[in-house]
Design an enzyme around this catalytic site. Sequence first.
Site, PDB file in Angstrom:
ATOM      1  N   ASP A   1       9.195   4.333  -8.904  1.00  0.00           N
ATOM      2  CA  ASP A   1       8.520   3.923 -10.126  1.00  0.00           C
ATOM      3  C   ASP A   1       8.804   5.247 -11.046  1.00  0.00           C
ATOM      4  OD1 ASP A   1       6.726   3.655 -12.314  1.00  0.00           O
ATOM      5  OD2 ASP A   1       4.902   3.264 -11.114  1.00  0.00           O
TER       6      ASP A   1
ATOM      7  N   HIS B   1       3.488  -7.199 -11.663  1.00  0.00           N
ATOM      8  CA  HIS B   1       2.566  -6.502 -11.019  1.00  0.00           C
ATOM      9  C   HIS B   1       1.349  -6.793 -11.668  1.00  0.00           C
ATOM     10  CE1 HIS B   1       4.969  -2.994  -8.764  1.00  0.00           C
ATOM     11  NE2 HIS B   1       5.923  -4.119  -9.455  1.00  0.00           N
TER      12      HIS B   1
ATOM     13  N   ASP C   1       5.563   1.307  -2.095  1.00  0.00           N
ATOM     14  CA  ASP C   1       5.064   0.556  -3.683  1.00  0.00           C
ATOM     15  C   ASP C   1       4.839   1.918  -4.358  1.00  0.00           C
ATOM     16  OD1 ASP C   1       4.804  -1.372  -5.372  1.00  0.00           O
ATOM     17  OD2 ASP C   1       2.696  -1.605  -5.096  1.00  0.00           O
ATOM     18  N   HIS C   2       5.264   1.834  -5.790  1.00  0.00           N
ATOM     19  CA  HIS C   2       5.144   2.664  -6.779  1.00  0.00           C
ATOM     20  C   HIS C   2       5.087   3.962  -6.172  1.00  0.00           C
ATOM     21  CE1 HIS C   2       3.714   0.068  -9.934  1.00  0.00           C
ATOM     22  NE2 HIS C   2       2.630  -0.408  -9.288  1.00  0.00           N
TER      23      HIS C   2
ATOM     24  N   THR D   1      -6.121  -5.338  -5.985  1.00  0.00           N
ATOM     25  CA  THR D   1      -7.394  -5.224  -6.254  1.00  0.00           C
ATOM     26  C   THR D   1      -8.071  -6.468  -5.974  1.00  0.00           C
ATOM     27  OG1 THR D   1      -6.582  -3.840  -8.236  1.00  0.00           O
ATOM     28  CG2 THR D   1      -9.002  -4.783  -8.301  1.00  0.00           C
TER      29      THR D   1
ATOM     30  N   HIS E   1      -2.876  -3.501 -14.181  1.00  0.00           N
ATOM     31  CA  HIS E   1      -3.191  -3.348 -12.824  1.00  0.00           C
ATOM     32  C   HIS E   1      -4.716  -3.180 -12.945  1.00  0.00           C
ATOM     33  CE1 HIS E   1       0.872  -1.765 -12.386  1.00  0.00           C
ATOM     34  NE2 HIS E   1       0.728  -2.076 -11.135  1.00  0.00           N
TER      35      HIS E   1
HETATM   36  O1  G3H Z   1       1.903  -2.786  -7.082  1.00  0.00           O
HETATM   37  C1  G3H Z   1       0.665  -3.435  -6.839  1.00  0.00           C
HETATM   38  C2  G3H Z   1       0.276  -4.336  -7.787  1.00  0.00           C
HETATM   39  O2  G3H Z   1       0.931  -4.368  -9.112  1.00  0.00           O
HETATM   40  C3  G3H Z   1      -1.207  -4.597  -7.394  1.00  0.00           C
HETATM   41  O3  G3H Z   1      -1.880  -4.703  -8.794  1.00  0.00           O
HETATM   42  O4  G3H Z   1      -4.251  -4.226  -7.914  1.00  0.00           O
HETATM   43  O5  G3H Z   1      -3.916  -5.172 -10.287  1.00  0.00           O
HETATM   44  O6  G3H Z   1      -3.336  -6.561  -8.417  1.00  0.00           O
HETATM   45  P1  G3H Z   1      -3.548  -5.326  -8.763  1.00  0.00           P
HETATM   46 ZN    ZN Z   2       1.894  -2.190  -9.428  1.00  0.00          ZN
END
Ligand code: G3H
Ligand code: ZN
Length: 282
Positions: free
Chosen positions: A106, A211, A84-85, A236, A183
């Site tokens: 990303d 996201h 991810d990212h 999170t 995020h």
């Molecule tokens: O790519 C990961 C997510 O966008 C997590 O975002 O930590 O705000 O839930 P979050």
């Molecule tokens: Zn994200």
Amino acid sequence: MPLVSTGELVSAAQADGRSVAAFNVITLEHAEAIAAGAERAGAPAILQISENAVKFHGGRLSAIAAAAAAVARASHAPLALHLDHVESVELLHQAHDEGFGSVMFDASKLTYEENVRATADAVAWGHERGIWIEAELGKVGGKEGEAPLDAHAPGVRTDPAEAAAYVAATGVDALAVAVGSSHAMTERTAALDHALIGRLRDAVPVPLVLHGSSGVPDEEIRQAVASGMRKINVGTALNTAFTGAVRAYLADNPTGVDPRKYIVPGREAMATTVAGFLSLMG
Ligand code: G3H
Ligand code: ZN
């Protein structure tokens, strides 16, 4: 159960008008909690490891990827492994050998033209190897190391016409869009632009990804799924649950030293959170 791929899970969700939730893995306990929550909910899920989590593990992807894959294979729920990212092309190129079936590349910090060029290269690399590629257009703020971004400021949200052109120019398999979430929110107060989600769904031929879903209330997530979001990313909220449970245990047991004593309630709190999000996927 063998690992499944993000592409398979998202395509099945798309066909049924559902969504699939993807949860961030930082430690082994996150992976165990996601598997436990998915089994409890009787739902598939995606275990995703971000470039920031790889940095936390000293820049080494192998150990946490192997741990997450082993947990997924031992689970009775269908689970996929996603990177991810990813901003680093070097990390992207490790995805295949480390067993990932999908990557979110990303390039959203770049200009539109640079984003298109870098993402098209990532897609070409991925598709030669059967890897499903997600990318981001617009700016979902609140990423680590970035100044906070107002999710409602002009120019932040994804424009449907630009999104359609971007998908055509890059060949991505899924698109992360900026529609009001941010995020790293620890309170669930985000308000999504559901009309924009509908316009993006109609304009873009690939599944949409939300996201920053930790800050989005249950009902907003349900509506987002109904309006066409097909992958819901949550990170999170797991950390909020874990840390809250650990903090409560340590407050009650200030002299304890065995980490298993406080990690167990922390992991359990994450599993409960995972099952809760999975119940919203439609
Ligand atoms: O790519 C990961 C997510 O966008 C997590 O975002 O930590 O705000 O839930 P979050
Ligand atoms: Zn994200």
